[in-house]
Design a protein around this motif. Sequence first.
Motif, mmCIF file in Angstrom:
data_model
loop_
_atom_site.group_PDB
_atom_site.id
_atom_site.type_symbol
_atom_site.label_atom_id
_atom_site.label_comp_id
_atom_site.label_asym_id
_atom_site.label_seq_id
_atom_site.Cartn_x
_atom_site.Cartn_y
_atom_site.Cartn_z
ATOM 1 N N PRO A 127 0.924 -1.339 -0.256
ATOM 2 C CA PRO A 127 -0.602 0.241 0.347
ATOM 3 C C PRO A 127 0.999 0.832 -0.154
ATOM 4 N N ALA A 128 0.303 1.948 -0.873
ATOM 5 C CA ALA A 128 0.982 2.939 -0.796
ATOM 6 C C ALA A 128 1.363 3.868 0.927
ATOM 7 N N GLU A 129 0.637 3.774 1.203
ATOM 8 C CA GLU A 129 0.679 4.449 2.914
ATOM 9 C C GLU A 129 2.243 3.341 4.049
ATOM 10 N N GLU A 130 2.658 3.146 3.128
ATOM 11 C CA GLU A 130 2.806 2.079 3.434
ATOM 12 C C GLU A 130 4.600 2.121 3.004
ATOM 13 N N HIS A 131 4.855 2.822 2.164
ATOM 14 C CA HIS A 131 6.100 2.743 1.171
ATOM 15 C C HIS A 131 7.900 3.688 1.698
ATOM 16 N N GLU A 132 7.299 4.744 3.172
ATOM 17 C CA GLU A 132 8.786 4.772 3.896
ATOM 18 C C GLU A 132 8.390 4.158 4.953
ATOM 19 N N ASP A 177 2.007 -6.565 8.033
ATOM 20 C CA ASP A 177 0.855 -8.165 8.776
ATOM 21 C C ASP A 177 0.732 -8.855 6.983
ATOM 22 N N THR A 178 1.348 -8.950 6.108
ATOM 23 C CA THR A 178 1.064 -9.760 4.541
ATOM 24 C C THR A 178 2.567 -10.465 4.580
ATOM 25 N N SER A 179 3.258 -10.045 5.477
ATOM 26 C CA SER A 179 4.920 -10.250 5.661
ATOM 27 C C SER A 179 5.106 -11.459 6.364
ATOM 28 N N ARG A 180 4.345 -11.775 7.740
ATOM 29 C CA ARG A 180 4.532 -12.038 8.946
ATOM 30 C C ARG A 180 4.511 -13.997 9.103
ATOM 31 N N THR A 181 4.527 -14.227 8.126
ATOM 32 C CA THR A 181 4.996 -15.391 7.836
ATOM 33 C C THR A 181 6.472 -15.662 6.991
ATOM 34 N N VAL A 182 6.516 -14.856 6.363
ATOM 35 C CA VAL A 182 7.701 -14.791 5.550
ATOM 36 C C VAL A 182 9.518 -14.220 6.784
ATOM 37 N N PRO A 183 10.420 -15.491 6.713
ATOM 38 C CA PRO A 183 11.116 -14.858 6.999
ATOM 39 C C PRO A 183 12.076 -14.175 7.346
ATOM 40 N N GLY A 184 12.845 -13.593 8.538
ATOM 41 C CA GLY A 184 13.451 -12.541 8.394
ATOM 42 C C GLY A 184 13.567 -11.341 9.710
ATOM 43 N N THR A 185 14.094 -10.315 9.193
ATOM 44 C CA THR A 185 14.470 -9.802 10.827
ATOM 45 C C THR A 185 13.373 -8.148 10.917
ATOM 46 N N ARG A 188 13.157 4.902 -2.925
ATOM 47 C CA ARG A 188 12.014 5.282 -2.875
ATOM 48 C C ARG A 188 10.900 3.986 -3.430
ATOM 49 N N LEU A 189 10.064 3.818 -3.021
ATOM 50 C CA LEU A 189 9.110 2.907 -3.713
ATOM 51 C C LEU A 189 8.278 3.355 -3.973
ATOM 52 N N VAL A 190 7.074 2.823 -5.387
ATOM 53 C CA VAL A 190 6.450 3.118 -6.178
ATOM 54 C C VAL A 190 5.791 2.392 -6.853
ATOM 55 N N ASP A 191 4.360 2.403 -7.157
ATOM 56 C CA ASP A 191 3.505 1.183 -7.198
ATOM 57 C C ASP A 191 3.916 0.988 -8.812
ATOM 58 N N ASN A 192 4.045 -0.307 -9.067
ATOM 59 C CA ASN A 192 4.026 0.415 -10.677
ATOM 60 C C ASN A 192 2.780 -0.965 -11.740
ATOM 61 N N LYS A 193 1.978 -1.584 -11.425
ATOM 62 C CA LYS A 193 0.583 -1.391 -11.881
ATOM 63 C C LYS A 193 0.586 -2.644 -12.676
ATOM 64 N N PRO A 194 0.851 -3.872 -12.194
ATOM 65 C CA PRO A 194 0.122 -4.166 -10.922
ATOM 66 C C PRO A 194 2.066 -4.272 -10.268
ATOM 67 N N GLY A 195 1.701 -4.579 -7.985
ATOM 68 C CA GLY A 195 3.177 -4.803 -8.000
ATOM 69 C C GLY A 195 3.890 -3.238 -7.653
ATOM 70 N N LEU A 196 4.993 -3.699 -7.057
ATOM 71 C CA LEU A 196 5.957 -2.963 -6.709
ATOM 72 C C LEU A 196 7.251 -3.087 -7.476
#
Length: 465
Positions: free
Chosen positions: A399-404, A414-422, A441-449
Motif C-alpha cells: 500500500p502507498a501509505e506503507e512505502h516509507e 501483516d502480509t509478511s509475518r509468515t516470511v522469515p526475516g528480521t 523510493r518505492l513506487v506502484d508498478n501497476k501491478p506490483g512494486l
Amino acid sequence: MTASHHNSPLRLPVLRSSSFRIIAMFAGCFLLTGITVTAFSGYRSQRLLSQQTRRIVANERDEALSEARGRDVTHLQSTIKELVLNEPGFYYLLQNAQEQVVIGNMFHLRPIAGWRWLSWTHRTHPPDHHPVIGYGTALNDGGYFFVGIDATPLQSLRHDLWLTLAWSALMFLVIGLGGGFLLSHLVLGRIEGISLTARKIMRGDISQRLALNGTGDEFDHLAHSLNAMLDRNETLIASVRQISDDIAHDMRRPLARLGQNLDKAQTATTHDIQSTALTQAQDNLQDALEIFSSLLRLAQLEAGDRIPDSQTLVVADLFNTLADLYQPVAQEQGQTLTIISPALNLTLDGNRILLTQTLSNLIENAINHCSSGTVISLSAHMENNRVIMAVSDNGPGIPAEEHERVFEKMVRLDTSRTVPGTGLGLSLVRAIVHLHGGSIRLVDNKPGLRCEIVFLKTSMSVFTP
C-alpha cells in the motif's frame, strides 16, 4: 575541591595569556626596531652636521694660515686681529710659546693640537658660554693657534636625539602594552566563550554550539570546524543510544522465546519433546545473533561518512553476478528473474560488496513476498547524469501509505509475518544507498512494486576516501 568549584569556568589572566605574550614580544620587537631606526637617523643627521661644521672650521683655519703666509705667531698676529674684528661668528685664539694670549676673543687654552670640543667658549668679547667645536694648530715657533665655531646646533641635535629616543621608547611601550591588554582581552573573550561552551558540553548538554561573530576570521573558522566536530559527535552518540535501544527492544522477543524453549527442554518428559525444544532454542539463538549483527552493521553504515574500499564498478558485471546467484533461486520458486543488461560503459563508484548486498536484499524481498509466476526484473540506465537502478515485480505490491514505513527498523507488514526475516533488510538497503550519496523510493508498478535507487554520478567522488 567541590564539584561546583571544579566545574566553574576559570578565566585566564591577561598577563598569563599567550596572546598577551605574543603581542608583548611584537611590541618589544617594534620598540627595538623603532629605537634603532630613530637612533640611526639621528646619528646620521648628527654626523652630517658635524662634518659640515668641521669643514667650515677647517676652511677658516686654512684661509687664516694662507693669508698670514707663515705658521708662526709673528705672521699670524695681524691676520687674527683682522679676523676677530670682521668674523664675529668664529672663535680665534693665538698664543705664544709661553702660552700667553697674543690676540683673540678667547681666554687661554692648553695647547692641544687637533679637533677639540669645548663645553663652553672661554670667550672674552662678547662673553658667552656656548659650546665650541674647533681645531688647534701647533705653530713653528712653539705658539698655538685655535679657530672654532659655535657648536650649539650640534649639541641641540644630540639633546633632541636623546629626548626623541626616550619619548619614542615610552610611547612604543605604552602603545604596545595597551594594545596587548586590549587585544588579549578581546581574544580571551572569544576563548572564554569556547571554554564555556566546552564545559556545558562536558556537563552533558551536547546540543551546545560555538557562536559565530560573522567576521569570517580565524575564530569563526575554528568555530565552524569545532561545530562540525560536535555535530558529528552528537550523531555518533545518538547512533550509539539508538543501537542500544534497538538491541534492548528487538532482542527481547527472540531471547524470551529462547528462555521458553530452554524451560521446555528442562521440563520435557520425553526425549522427542526435549530435542524439539532444544532445536527451537537453537533457532531462537540464531535469530538473536542475526538481529544483533544486523543492528550493529546498520549502526556502522548510518554513522559512516565515506565509502570503504571504493572503486569504479561496471554495472553490467554487477548484474551478471546477481543473475548467476538468484535466477536459479527464482526458478525454484516458479518465478522469473529478468536481468535487463545496462550499457557496458555505465559505471558507478562505490563498494562492490555493499552495492551487491543492496540489490541482493531487494531481489530476495521480491522472491520471498511474491507468489509463483511472478516476473521480477533488474535494470539500470543513465538519466541526467544520474545512475538509476530498479528492481520491479508484478506481485501483490505494498500500500502507498506503507512505502516509507517499511524502511524503518524491525517493521514487518501483516502480509509478511509468515516470511522469515528480521525486518532490517530495507533499513540496511537505505543506509547503504545514503552512504553512497543516493536516494531510494518505492513506487506502484501497476501491478506490483518498483524500487528505484538513484545515484548522482557527479557526487560519487565526494564520498570516496
